[in-house]
Motif scaffolding. Structure first.
Motif, PDB file in Angstrom:
ATOM      1  N   VAL A  64       5.777   7.243  -1.738  1.00 38.12           N
ATOM      2  CA  VAL A  64       4.718   6.394  -2.279  1.00 38.12           C
ATOM      3  C   VAL A  64       3.920   5.773  -1.143  1.00 38.12           C
ATOM      4  O   VAL A  64       4.492   5.177  -0.221  1.00 38.12           O
ATOM      5  N   TYR A  65       2.589   5.915  -1.229  1.00 38.86           N
ATOM      6  CA  TYR A  65       1.664   5.245  -0.336  1.00 38.86           C
ATOM      7  C   TYR A  65       0.676   4.467  -1.198  1.00 38.86           C
ATOM      8  O   TYR A  65       0.651   4.606  -2.424  1.00 38.86           O
ATOM      9  N   SER A  89       7.509  14.975 -12.340  1.00 35.16           N
ATOM     10  CA  SER A  89       6.441  15.811 -12.905  1.00 35.16           C
ATOM     11  C   SER A  89       5.912  16.844 -11.919  1.00 35.16           C
ATOM     12  O   SER A  89       4.877  17.441 -12.148  1.00 35.16           O
ATOM     13  N   GLY A  90       6.628  17.012 -10.801  1.00 36.82           N
ATOM     14  CA  GLY A  90       6.218  18.017  -9.824  1.00 36.82           C
ATOM     15  C   GLY A  90       5.455  17.477  -8.649  1.00 36.82           C
ATOM     16  O   GLY A  90       5.103  18.229  -7.734  1.00 36.82           O
ATOM     17  N   VAL A  91       5.183  16.185  -8.630  1.00 40.85           N
ATOM     18  CA  VAL A  91       4.417  15.547  -7.561  1.00 40.85           C
ATOM     19  C   VAL A  91       5.392  14.875  -6.601  1.00 40.85           C
ATOM     20  O   VAL A  91       6.171  14.011  -7.003  1.00 40.85           O
ATOM     21  N   THR A  92       5.339  15.243  -5.342  1.00 42.06           N
ATOM     22  CA  THR A  92       6.285  14.669  -4.384  1.00 42.06           C
ATOM     23  C   THR A  92       5.744  13.440  -3.677  1.00 42.06           C
ATOM     24  O   THR A  92       6.512  12.638  -3.154  1.00 42.06           O
ATOM     25  N   THR A  93       4.417  13.285  -3.656  1.00 40.76           N
ATOM     26  CA  THR A  93       3.788  12.131  -3.001  1.00 40.76           C
ATOM     27  C   THR A  93       2.700  11.566  -3.896  1.00 40.76           C
ATOM     28  O   THR A  93       1.825  12.310  -4.357  1.00 40.76           O
ATOM     29  N   CYS A 115       0.636   2.804 -10.046  1.00 43.10           N
ATOM     30  CA  CYS A 115       2.081   2.789 -10.263  1.00 43.10           C
ATOM     31  C   CYS A 115       2.777   1.542  -9.718  1.00 43.10           C
ATOM     32  O   CYS A 115       3.926   1.613  -9.279  1.00 43.10           O
ATOM     33  N   TYR A 116       2.069   0.414  -9.729  1.00 42.99           N
ATOM     34  CA  TYR A 116       2.727  -0.875  -9.468  1.00 42.99           C
ATOM     35  C   TYR A 116       3.160  -1.421 -10.815  1.00 42.99           C
ATOM     36  O   TYR A 116       2.343  -1.811 -11.642  1.00 42.99           O
ATOM     37  N   LYS A 157      -4.316  -8.192   7.948  1.00 42.78           N
ATOM     38  CA  LYS A 157      -2.922  -8.519   8.214  1.00 42.78           C
ATOM     39  C   LYS A 157      -1.990  -7.608   7.427  1.00 42.78           C
ATOM     40  O   LYS A 157      -0.981  -7.121   7.950  1.00 42.78           O
ATOM     41  N   ALA A 158      -2.324  -7.366   6.156  1.00 43.32           N
ATOM     42  CA  ALA A 158      -1.498  -6.486   5.322  1.00 43.32           C
ATOM     43  C   ALA A 158      -1.490  -5.059   5.866  1.00 43.32           C
ATOM     44  O   ALA A 158      -0.437  -4.409   5.929  1.00 43.32           O
ATOM     45  N   ILE A 159      -2.641  -4.580   6.268  1.00 41.93           N
ATOM     46  CA  ILE A 159      -2.721  -3.219   6.800  1.00 41.93           C
ATOM     47  C   ILE A 159      -1.887  -3.085   8.069  1.00 41.93           C
ATOM     48  O   ILE A 159      -1.202  -2.075   8.277  1.00 41.93           O
ATOM     49  N   GLU A 160      -1.914  -4.113   8.893  1.00 46.98           N
ATOM     50  CA  GLU A 160      -1.103  -4.088  10.114  1.00 46.98           C
ATOM     51  C   GLU A 160       0.389  -4.149   9.789  1.00 46.98           C
ATOM     52  O   GLU A 160       1.199  -3.420  10.364  1.00 46.98           O
ATOM     53  N   GLN A 161       0.753  -4.999   8.842  1.00 47.99           N
ATOM     54  CA  GLN A 161       2.168  -5.191   8.507  1.00 47.99           C
ATOM     55  C   GLN A 161       2.762  -3.975   7.807  1.00 47.99           C
ATOM     56  O   GLN A 161       3.926  -3.636   8.017  1.00 47.99           O
ATOM     57  N   TYR A 162       1.961  -3.315   6.989  1.00 44.22           N
ATOM     58  CA  TYR A 162       2.454  -2.175   6.213  1.00 44.22           C
ATOM     59  C   TYR A 162       1.717  -0.898   6.608  1.00 44.22           C
ATOM     60  O   TYR A 162       1.247  -0.134   5.777  1.00 44.22           O
ATOM     61  N   SER A 163       1.652  -0.673   7.892  1.00 46.36           N
ATOM     62  CA  SER A 163       0.875   0.455   8.412  1.00 46.36           C
ATOM     63  C   SER A 163       1.456   1.810   8.025  1.00 46.36           C
ATOM     64  O   SER A 163       0.738   2.813   8.026  1.00 46.36           O
ATOM     65  N   ASN A 164       2.739   1.850   7.669  1.00 46.35           N
ATOM     66  CA  ASN A 164       3.351   3.107   7.225  1.00 46.35           C
ATOM     67  C   ASN A 164       3.208   3.308   5.727  1.00 46.35           C
ATOM     68  O   ASN A 164       3.723   4.278   5.172  1.00 46.35           O
ATOM     69  N   PHE A 165       2.505   2.412   5.062  1.00 49.59           N
ATOM     70  CA  PHE A 165       2.381   2.431   3.596  1.00 49.59           C
ATOM     71  C   PHE A 165       0.926   2.434   3.151  1.00 49.59           C
ATOM     72  O   PHE A 165       0.528   3.211   2.277  1.00 49.59           O
TER      73      PHE A 165
END
Length: 372
Positions: free
Chosen positions: A109-110, A79-83, A61-62, A139-147
């Motif tokens: 979205v994760y 469609s009924g999906v919350t995450t 979904c990008y 670096k990306a994983i650290e920067q976007y750790s909530n995603f």
């Protein structure tokens, strides 16, 4: 006074009455009947089922890609999906842009980060091993750790070309540095690489997606039996995820696997715009209908899109209809004696007489009507 009160619902486990009170973004109370609730908004569910919000752990979904893409809200709350969890559409180069776009969506979205820097800009994103670099990924994983909630490696011939399981080996090295609790999902398809070689690298809690496809490089041998190396992986705790998709779920394969007890722990769609609009996926509810057809109870089916994917991806506040959890809810009806035609990824058709129909979602405490 609380924000939202859902009354006269029904529990998926046993059809008992279910009511939920929501305060802010959290579930405050759950019970058969909640007395004395004062809320800014009260919704009478009139006997519809209420479950934890559905989680689809394999989507694409990008919206800026050309091959596999969609709007997270089209495959999500509408469609009924919350995450939704995007399965590696983006890599270190573009996952930051994806993150910024998703902040404006209703749906939670994760994302899994593609082991290759570019993500799926082209079908063969892992042909050049130079795109698999540890430093930008970390670096990306650290920067976007909530995603970012996991790593994705696509291990089929059209993706890796002549690199066999080298991308997965690199992904496993990165995973080890991140700690044993960081999941990796592996896509399988046409060979080489051989499924046996892929599964040999996978450990407990690693996630195999597309496990029930009908391709020659699948879980069945030429005689139609489940291969021994598949059982070995399953028994050591590799998570089998459906990952239905355009080309990755076959009724005949699943007939054999289901009868033998090789059942999926999680149900996902591998949805994107084309298989949402043209099928055979269409939506999560249609995918769930197929497992009701196989005799799974409603409770079993819903657990495979709630608590089980939440556990796979360490979404500690999601997946349960309990006080203190995020107020993500899916409200749906089960229409019985309604003949429908279900289609697998190879255009095989089966008739069934029940249909799950999402009616409403609640995402982080806010209710959205999605059906009649």
């Amino acid at each position: 006074m609380i924000e939202l009160y859902l009354k006269n619902g029904k529990n998926v486990a046993d059809d008992s009455p279910a009511e939920v009170a929501v305060s802010g973004t959290k579930i405050m109370a759950v019970g058969h009947h909640l007395d004395g609730v004062r809320a800014h908004k009260t919704i009478d569910l009139k006997g519809k089922y209420i479950s934890p919000g559905w989680i689809d752990d394999h989507t694409h979904c990008y919206e800026k890609l050309q091959l596999y893409y969609d709007d997270p809200d089209e495959v999500g709350y509408k469609s009924g999906v919350t995450t939704v969890i995007d399965a590696g559409s983006t890599g270190a180069e573009n996952i930051g842009d994806f993150y910024q776009i998703t902040r404006k969506k209703v749906t939670n979205v994760y994302s899994m980060i593609n082991v290759g820097e570019t993500g799926i800009l082209a079908q063969n994103e892992l042909e050049d091993l130079k795109t698999i670099q540890k430093a930008p990924l970390m670096k990306a994983i650290e920067q976007y750790s909530n995603f970012i909630v996991g790593i994705k490696a696509r291990e089929s011939h059209s993706v890796v070309i002549n690199n066999d399981v080298k991308p997965l080996k690199l992904g496993k090295l990165f995973q080890k540095e991140l700690g044993g609790n960081f999941p990796i999902m592996v896509h399988v398809g046409a060979n080489p690489p051989e499924l046996k070689s892929v599964l040999a690298l996978m450990d407990e809690h690693d996630i195999l997606t597309h496990g029930y496809n009908g391709k020659p490089n699948g879980i069945l041998d030429q005689a139609g039996n489940i291969q021994q190396f598949v059982w070995e992986a399953y028994r050591r705790g590799v998570t089998f995820d459906v990952g239905h998709g355009t080309d990755s779920f076959n009724f005949h394969t699943f007939d054999i696997a289901n009868a033998a007890g090789l059942i999926p722990q999680t149900i996902s769609t591998d949805i994107y715009c084309r298989n949402r609009i043209n099928g055979p996926v269409f939506n999560m509810a249609t995918t769930l209908d197929k497992f009701l057809m196989y005799g799974y109870s409603l409770k079993e089916v819903i657990s495979k899109v709630t608590e089980k994917p939440a556990a796979s991806f360490n979404l500690v506040n999601k997946g349960y209809l309990q006080p203190g959890y995020d107020a993500d809810l899916t409200i749906f009806s089960l229409n019985k004696n309604t003949e429908i035609t279900l289609i697998d990824s190879n255009q095989n058709k089966r008739k069934y007489n029940q249909k799950i129909c999402p009616q409403m979602t609640v995402v982080m405490g806010k209710a959205y009507q999605i059906g009649g």
